[in-house]
Design a protein around this motif. Structure first.
Motif, PDB file in Angstrom:
ATOM      1  N   ARG A   1      41.414  47.902  44.615  1.00 31.37           N
ATOM      2  CA  ARG A   1      41.961  46.685  45.220  1.00 31.37           C
ATOM      3  C   ARG A   1      41.528  46.618  46.686  1.00 31.37           C
ATOM      4  O   ARG A   1      41.296  47.657  47.326  1.00 31.37           O
ATOM      5  CB  ARG A   1      43.478  46.695  45.123  1.00 31.37           C
ATOM      6  CG  ARG A   1      44.149  47.664  46.043  1.00 31.37           C
ATOM      7  CD  ARG A   1      45.653  47.432  46.176  1.00 31.37           C
ATOM      8  NE  ARG A   1      46.443  48.022  45.113  1.00 31.37           N
ATOM      9  CZ  ARG A   1      47.747  47.773  44.936  1.00 31.37           C
ATOM     10  NH1 ARG A   1      48.371  46.934  45.753  1.00 31.37           N
ATOM     11  NH2 ARG A   1      48.418  48.346  43.980  1.00 31.37           N
TER      12      ARG A   1
ATOM     13  N   THR B   1      44.197  42.211  52.112  1.00 30.50           N
ATOM     14  CA  THR B   1      45.310  42.288  51.154  1.00 30.50           C
ATOM     15  C   THR B   1      44.853  41.858  49.768  1.00 30.50           C
ATOM     16  O   THR B   1      43.817  41.213  49.612  1.00 30.50           O
ATOM     17  CB  THR B   1      46.462  41.345  51.560  1.00 30.50           C
ATOM     18  OG1 THR B   1      46.089  39.990  51.253  1.00 30.50           O
ATOM     19  CG2 THR B   1      46.792  41.436  53.045  1.00 30.50           C
ATOM     20  N   THR B   2      45.686  42.174  48.772  1.00 32.71           N
ATOM     21  CA  THR B   2      45.418  41.646  47.428  1.00 32.71           C
ATOM     22  C   THR B   2      46.044  40.276  47.230  1.00 32.71           C
ATOM     23  O   THR B   2      45.482  39.445  46.526  1.00 32.71           O
ATOM     24  CB  THR B   2      46.016  42.564  46.347  1.00 32.71           C
ATOM     25  OG1 THR B   2      47.396  42.746  46.626  1.00 32.71           O
ATOM     26  CG2 THR B   2      45.296  43.888  46.291  1.00 32.71           C
TER      27      THR B   2
ATOM     28  N   MET C   1      42.294  46.332  50.640  1.00 29.66           N
ATOM     29  CA  MET C   1      43.443  46.873  51.381  1.00 29.66           C
ATOM     30  C   MET C   1      43.115  46.962  52.875  1.00 29.66           C
ATOM     31  O   MET C   1      41.967  46.798  53.286  1.00 29.66           O
ATOM     32  CB  MET C   1      43.806  48.262  50.843  1.00 29.66           C
ATOM     33  CG  MET C   1      42.743  49.310  51.060  1.00 29.66           C
ATOM     34  SD  MET C   1      43.088  50.869  50.197  1.00 29.66           S
ATOM     35  CE  MET C   1      42.682  50.448  48.498  1.00 29.66           C
TER      36      MET C   1
ATOM     37  N   ASP D   1      48.544  47.968  51.543  1.00 31.86           N
ATOM     38  CA  ASP D   1      48.373  46.598  51.033  1.00 31.86           C
ATOM     39  C   ASP D   1      49.612  45.796  51.413  1.00 31.86           C
ATOM     40  O   ASP D   1      50.666  45.949  50.784  1.00 31.86           O
ATOM     41  CB  ASP D   1      48.182  46.627  49.511  1.00 31.86           C
ATOM     42  CG  ASP D   1      47.975  45.227  48.928  1.00 31.86           C
ATOM     43  OD1 ASP D   1      48.011  44.240  49.700  1.00 31.86           O
ATOM     44  OD2 ASP D   1      47.776  45.127  47.698  1.00 31.86           O
TER      45      ASP D   1
END
Ligand SMILES: [Zn+2]
Ligand SMILES: [Zn+2]
Length: 370
Positions: free
Chosen positions: A230, A211-212, A232, A41
């Motif tokens: 999440r 990405t977060t 990633m 991430d």
């Protein structure tokens, strides 16, 4: 004496609960031939810019969730807590570094270059020193990052605050691309997927990034207790190291994993699919084929019937092989005994090879009981 026993019990319980709180999750996504699949991430914030957590928390979160690596990318230009947390632009990295070493999390030094559109926001990663990136002109900032051999990607290109109506590619992005200062784009940022960015990556040979961009503690944004993950970037690396990540990112060997979906170039999704879905049994009956499929990964495999199948084969339009589960399917064929094997043309709808298009696959089933 009783108090001593109570104390011993208290200490034991504390150890047990503490141990329970420190279980590392495993993200079951297979390697592909020649490469290890790293979970990375590369975009998040801490109190060193506008995030709500201390840098070590990001390392703990990543470890708990089974990630291989992260980049803390605090804003150069936007630091609302700068009077509370007085530091230079490398400090979040330095604070997180020892813990990352202890927990074997790859911590790749980065920063977010935060400008109005055009050109918008960018992350520069693999930096030695983020401080030279703190300059007035955005072009100088990008040059300063690139002078350190940074990998630079465009963040949230469809962010409504900067691109209110349409996700546009500006002349500034062409300038960056032509000057080797744009290597990837966020196809996914948080809960947003940008089909335009996906297509640009395909057309311009840019690396797909997911990405977060998390600012809160991760558990506030993703329901980890319910199994949510999440978003990633999956990095197909020759080795599990920072250098391995770097080489793979510049070579474009990534997939984006988000919301039980994958986005990547077809060759990588095809390789992942072949390592994921297993045919456990094929049984030929007089009027049908029975097939048992198994999915050992954490990503459900959503299958639909493609065009061009043998019209005498009657089978599902859509089916899903659940994460970690089995699915039995039947293909009804009146003269099944005349087929020594059958071939199905399918699409994997949640393995997205271009906007709106799933991965096309051909599966051949040979009976075990011939
Ligand atoms: Zn941003
Ligand atoms: Zn950000």
């Amino acid at each position: 004496m009783t108090r001593k026993i109570a104390l011993v019990v208290f200490v034991l319980l504390a150890i047990i609960f503490n141990a329970e709180a420190q279980v590392r999750d495993t993200i079951r996504i297979p390697d592909i031939p020649g490469y290890v699949t790293l979970k990375y991430d590369p975009h998040m914030h801490t109190v060193f810019s506008d995030g709500a957590v201390w840098p070590t928390v990001r390392v703990h979160e990543a470890w708990r969730e089974g990630l291989d690596g992260i980049s803390i990318t605090d804003h150069i230009e936007y630091r609302p807590f700068r009077n509370d947390v007085v530091s230079d632009h490398n400090r979040a990295y330095e604070v997180a570094r020892p813990l990352a070493g202890q927990l074997d999390i790859l911590l790749i030094h980065g920063t977010e270059i935060t400008r109005a559109m055009p050109p918008g926001h960018f992350n520069a990663i693999f930096l030695e020193d983020a401080n030279p990136v703190d300059v007035d002109d955005w072009r100088d900032a990008m040059v300063a990052a690139r002078a350190q051999d940074a990998f630079i990607f465009w963040n949230h290109p469809g962010w409504a605050r900067q691109q209110p109506d349409t996700t546009l590619w500006w002349d500034e992005h062409t300038w960056l691309l032509e000057n080797d200062m744009l290597h990837g784009i966020e196809v996914v940022n948080g809960r947003s997927y940008y089909p335009e960015a996906h297509q640009w990556c395909l057309d311009k040979g840019l690396t797909m990034i997911g990405t977060t961009d998390v600012h809160n503690p991760i558990g506030m944004d993703y329901d980890l207790s319910m199994g949510e993950r999440r978003p990633m970037t999956l990095v197909f690396a020759t080795e599990r190291s920072e250098e391995g990540v770097r080489e793979a990112l510049f070579a474009g060997r990534t997939a984006v994993y988000f919301d039980n979906k994958l986005v990547a170039r077809e060759e990588y999704l095809d390789a992942l699919f072949k390592e994921s879905l297993q045919v456990r049994s094929v049984t030929r009956h007089s009027g049908s084929y029975g097939v048992t499929l198994f999915n050992p990964t954490d990503i459900p495999i959503e299958i639909s019937k493609a065009r061009g199948n043998d019209p005498s084969f009657e089978f599902f339009r859509t089916t899903t092989v659940p994460a970690g589960g089995y699915r039995n399917i039947s293909i009804y064929i009146s003269n099944a005994s005349e087929h020594d094997q059958i071939e199905l043309l399918l699409n994997i709808d949640n393995f997205i090879v271009e906007p709106g298009k799933g991965l096309p696959v051909t599966m051949t089933f040979v009976p075990d009981n011939l």
